[in-house]
Design an enzyme around this catalytic site. Sequence first.
Site, PDB file in Angstrom:
ATOM      1  N   CYS A  11      35.973   5.487 -35.975  1.00 10.14           N
ATOM      2  CA  CYS A  11      36.452   4.192 -36.478  1.00 10.14           C
ATOM      3  C   CYS A  11      36.033   4.090 -37.947  1.00 10.14           C
ATOM      4  CB  CYS A  11      35.926   3.030 -35.637  1.00 10.14           C
ATOM      5  SG  CYS A  11      34.151   2.714 -35.761  1.00 10.14           S
ATOM      6  N   ARG A  17      33.370   0.119 -32.801  1.00 10.74           N
ATOM      7  CA  ARG A  17      34.321   0.722 -31.862  1.00 10.74           C
ATOM      8  C   ARG A  17      33.988   2.144 -31.450  1.00 10.74           C
ATOM      9  NH1 ARG A  17      39.515  -0.293 -35.386  1.00 10.74           N
ATOM     10  NH2 ARG A  17      37.952   0.154 -36.989  1.00 10.74           N
ATOM     11  N   ASP A 129      39.226  -4.011 -34.898  1.00 11.44           N
ATOM     12  CA  ASP A 129      37.843  -4.038 -35.372  1.00 11.44           C
ATOM     13  C   ASP A 129      37.255  -5.415 -35.060  1.00 11.44           C
ATOM     14  OD1 ASP A 129      35.424  -3.922 -36.697  1.00 11.44           O
ATOM     15  OD2 ASP A 129      36.273  -2.973 -38.491  1.00 11.44           O
TER      16      ASP A 129
END
Length: 162
Positions: A11, A17, A129
Amino acid sequence: MPEKYKILFVCLGNICRSPAAEGVMRHFAETQGLSERLEIDSAGTYGGHRGELPDPRMRSAAAKRGLGLTHRSRKIEEEDFAEFDRIVVMDDMNYEDVHRLAPSREAAERIDRMREFFRKHPDRSHVPDPYYEGHEGFELVLDLLEDGCEGLLETLKKEGRI
């Protein structure tokens, strides 16, 4: 014993994440008796959080699901393409950033988007996100990652990799 199949989750900052994806996949590997067959790691396209633990909000949300997130943030490097069999990114921006870093076309072919493995959330185009979101954002991310990791495991089994 055959070599482990190596998966890298990516990520942006490697604090929400991707370390959560790493934790989810490790948990699934352990509960399904696949720990000896898989090597799992995570990284970010941005190195500003290098060495940090995952975001406390993500660690808290994950802990409620029985997941301990202890990964220390790191930035993806070109060498990761030689090390990992599959690189799974969380969104299109991550895909483009990682794709640009790939040293060859063959290496770039090992990059997948997490959405490709969604089974229960086919309408979702990415893993959002949650950094600027509230509690619900972290829960949604974990729901999506559980779905995507289950789908990835199904894919790996069908491909005969595990």
